[in-house]
Design a protein around this motif. Structure first.
Motif, mmCIF file in Angstrom:
data_model
loop_
_atom_site.group_PDB
_atom_site.id
_atom_site.type_symbol
_atom_site.label_atom_id
_atom_site.label_comp_id
_atom_site.label_asym_id
_atom_site.label_seq_id
_atom_site.Cartn_x
_atom_site.Cartn_y
_atom_site.Cartn_z
ATOM 1 N N ALA A 1 0.575 -3.671 -23.017
ATOM 2 C CA ALA A 1 1.253 -2.527 -23.621
ATOM 3 C C ALA A 1 2.237 -1.868 -22.660
ATOM 4 C CB ALA A 1 0.215 -1.506 -24.088
ATOM 5 N N ARG A 2 2.216 -2.265 -21.373
ATOM 6 C CA ARG A 2 3.079 -1.580 -20.408
ATOM 7 C C ARG A 2 4.436 -2.268 -20.294
ATOM 8 N NH1 ARG A 2 -0.533 1.888 -16.816
ATOM 9 N NH2 ARG A 2 1.415 2.376 -15.779
ATOM 10 N N ALA A 3 5.472 -1.466 -19.966
ATOM 11 C CA ALA A 3 6.840 -1.977 -19.868
ATOM 12 C C ALA A 3 6.960 -2.925 -18.683
ATOM 13 C CB ALA A 3 7.805 -0.806 -19.711
ATOM 14 N N ASN A 4 7.676 -4.052 -18.884
ATOM 15 C CA ASN A 4 7.824 -5.030 -17.811
ATOM 16 C C ASN A 4 9.064 -4.804 -16.952
ATOM 17 O OD1 ASN A 4 5.582 -6.785 -17.912
ATOM 18 N ND2 ASN A 4 6.335 -7.586 -19.867
ATOM 19 N N GLY A 5 10.035 -4.055 -17.474
ATOM 20 C CA GLY A 5 11.308 -3.952 -16.775
ATOM 21 C C GLY A 5 11.318 -2.963 -15.616
ATOM 22 N N GLU A 6 10.292 -2.078 -15.536
ATOM 23 C CA GLU A 6 10.288 -1.045 -14.509
ATOM 24 C C GLU A 6 9.167 -1.292 -13.507
ATOM 25 O OE1 GLU A 6 9.815 2.663 -16.487
ATOM 26 O OE2 GLU A 6 11.439 2.212 -17.888
ATOM 27 N N ILE A 7 9.495 -1.129 -12.232
ATOM 28 C CA ILE A 7 8.470 -1.289 -11.208
ATOM 29 C C ILE A 7 8.519 -0.057 -10.308
ATOM 30 C CG2 ILE A 7 9.839 -2.528 -9.486
ATOM 31 C CD1 ILE A 7 7.491 -4.416 -9.151
ATOM 32 N N CYS A 8 7.347 0.490 -10.056
ATOM 33 C CA CYS A 8 7.264 1.703 -9.239
ATOM 34 C C CYS A 8 6.639 1.319 -7.889
ATOM 35 C CB CYS A 8 6.395 2.732 -9.958
ATOM 36 S SG CYS A 8 6.218 4.254 -9.068
ATOM 37 N N VAL A 9 7.385 1.531 -6.812
ATOM 38 C CA VAL A 9 6.925 1.133 -5.485
ATOM 39 C C VAL A 9 6.245 2.326 -4.810
ATOM 40 C CG1 VAL A 9 7.619 0.268 -3.228
ATOM 41 C CG2 VAL A 9 8.773 -0.554 -5.285
ATOM 42 N N ILE B 1 10.999 -8.033 -3.025
ATOM 43 C CA ILE B 1 12.362 -8.335 -3.491
ATOM 44 C C ILE B 1 12.336 -9.575 -4.391
ATOM 45 C CG2 ILE B 1 14.740 -8.827 -2.746
ATOM 46 C CD1 ILE B 1 13.824 -6.065 -1.837
ATOM 47 N N ASP B 2 11.602 -10.630 -3.940
ATOM 48 C CA ASP B 2 11.425 -11.832 -4.765
ATOM 49 C C ASP B 2 10.871 -11.484 -6.136
ATOM 50 O OD1 ASP B 2 12.365 -13.455 -2.833
ATOM 51 O OD2 ASP B 2 10.438 -14.287 -2.205
ATOM 52 N N ARG B 3 9.796 -10.656 -6.140
ATOM 53 C CA ARG B 3 9.137 -10.309 -7.399
ATOM 54 C C ARG B 3 10.107 -9.584 -8.333
ATOM 55 N NH1 ARG B 3 4.370 -5.798 -8.406
ATOM 56 N NH2 ARG B 3 4.445 -5.985 -10.667
ATOM 57 N N ILE B 4 10.910 -8.674 -7.739
ATOM 58 C CA ILE B 4 11.865 -7.906 -8.545
ATOM 59 C C ILE B 4 12.859 -8.847 -9.233
ATOM 60 C CG2 ILE B 4 13.811 -6.285 -8.376
ATOM 61 C CD1 ILE B 4 12.103 -4.841 -6.163
ATOM 62 N N SER C 1 14.645 -4.224 -14.183
ATOM 63 C CA SER C 1 15.920 -3.526 -14.305
ATOM 64 C C SER C 1 15.936 -2.220 -13.499
ATOM 65 C CB SER C 1 16.225 -3.237 -15.773
ATOM 66 O OG SER C 1 15.166 -2.514 -16.346
ATOM 67 N N GLU C 2 14.771 -1.582 -13.312
ATOM 68 C CA GLU C 2 14.743 -0.351 -12.524
ATOM 69 C C GLU C 2 13.585 -0.347 -11.528
ATOM 70 O OE1 GLU C 2 14.606 3.361 -14.641
ATOM 71 O OE2 GLU C 2 14.590 4.536 -12.792
ATOM 72 N N VAL C 3 13.924 -0.050 -10.280
ATOM 73 C CA VAL C 3 12.906 0.097 -9.238
ATOM 74 C C VAL C 3 12.823 1.573 -8.872
ATOM 75 C CG1 VAL C 3 12.281 -0.465 -6.865
ATOM 76 C CG2 VAL C 3 13.279 -2.219 -8.318
ATOM 77 N N ASP D 1 23.019 -5.355 -3.466
ATOM 78 C CA ASP D 1 23.924 -6.363 -4.028
ATOM 79 C C ASP D 1 23.509 -6.834 -5.418
ATOM 80 O OD1 ASP D 1 25.366 -6.186 -1.729
ATOM 81 O OD2 ASP D 1 24.327 -7.858 -0.746
ATOM 82 N N SER D 2 22.307 -6.435 -5.855
ATOM 83 C CA SER D 2 21.838 -6.904 -7.163
ATOM 84 C C SER D 2 22.182 -5.872 -8.242
ATOM 85 C CB SER D 2 20.329 -7.122 -7.114
ATOM 86 O OG SER D 2 19.683 -5.880 -6.959
ATOM 87 N N LYS D 3 21.868 -6.205 -9.481
ATOM 88 C CA LYS D 3 22.178 -5.295 -10.592
ATOM 89 C C LYS D 3 21.051 -4.294 -10.835
ATOM 90 C CE LYS D 3 25.203 -8.319 -13.240
ATOM 91 N NZ LYS D 3 25.114 -9.395 -14.226
#
Lengths: 199, 199
Positions: free
Chosen positions: B77-85, B129-132, B138-140, B163-165
């Protein structure tokens, strides 16, 4: 299930109920235990289990021990004629750390309290009086807290021993070591003044 | 042997080493556990043992779990595009209690520190970085502490992703809820002033 697993949550909840801890400090402790994997947690579990199964009250004085009688009651080097009456095992440990008393102890396990309906029988005071007479005690030191309930209990025991030859004493009241008068309460200052001594 | 038995003394010594505790609070906790005989101590021993043997790091995010992957990483159920470090598992738990983030996490396990000789490889930043890139994030969100080391780490990760999007954000800085200006430090007040917004 925020905190890792059901077991971790249950552990935090149980730790949070310990005196002086809350959910925040319990979380901190559990996380630190999980992080330091060098067996600290297993060691803690083993010690808790061993203490839980082996510790009981000394049959003579009420101290906590892992045998029938505690190390103080069975120590032949300690004086038999003096008995120090404390409210709690924590008080006994505090007096032992002070290293000033070399007699025996008696732990009441509480104080008389009209509010909580705790009477002399609940604290085993008749058994204490019996022990004092049976063991031929010459001095009873009432090391009870300087609170209303503590002093009520002290007076009750002193009254119960008034007809005997036993000398009943209490801890001195006054300025604590390192204490500054400016920060002391009025009651302590007047008690210290009344009990002033020649130097 | 003042405190009851060797085991009790060892237990107090071990407890006193836990964060936030000392000899005094450890004694208080152990005594309270011994007094409340209703299995609290045995229960605590069992939970500690079970957590010690079963808990490990989530292979994906570094959260603590009792399986290969934690409940957050496996939650569909959780969003895949956002990662919180975050720096630490404790921070992850704090964010989860806030209930405001519904994406995935990554636990660094520390911050960059020249003094302690902790570099990017020690924190697994290349793997992050690899995982991202691999997970198509899309958002870190860099939810790191507002300390010098925390912000250094945040800048390092932001640079590595420049350098990434991927959009790289950090937590807002300002007056905490319920905070009184009079008691806040100058840094927080000027940060809040700089980041002022229309109301």
């Amino acid at each position: 299930m925020t905190e890792g697993s059901d077991d971790i949550q249950a552990l935090i909840a149980l730790m949070a109920r310990l005196p002086g801890l809350g959910p925040r400090s319990a979380r901190r402790i559990v996380l630190s235990l999980i992080r330091k994997r060098a067996g600290q947690m297993t060691q803690l579990a083993q010690l808790l289990d061993s203490v839980a199964t082996s510790s009981r009250e000394c049959l003579t004085c009420g101290n906590i021990t892992d045998r029938d009688e505690c190390a103080i009651c069975t120590d032949p080097a300690r004086a038999n004629g003096e008995i120090c009456v404390v409210q709690d095992v924590a008080d006994l440990w505090a007096l032992e750390r002070g290293n000033a008393f070399r007699g025996r102890y008696h732990v009441l396990g509480g104080t008389l309290s009209a509010l909580d309906e705790i009477g002399p029988d609940d604290l085993g005071i008749p058994a204490l009086i019996d022990r004092i007479h049976r063991d031929g005690i010459s001095e009873v030191i009432l090391a009870l807290n300087a609170t209303v309930d503590g002093q009520t209990t002290a007076h009750y025991i002193a009254d119960a021993l008034a007809d005997s030859k036993v000398s009943v004493t209490g801890l001195a009241q006054g300025v604590p070591i390192g204490g500054e008068l400016d920060y002391l309460d009025d009651g302590t200052i007047s008690a210290a003044l009344r009990a002033r001594r020649r130097i």
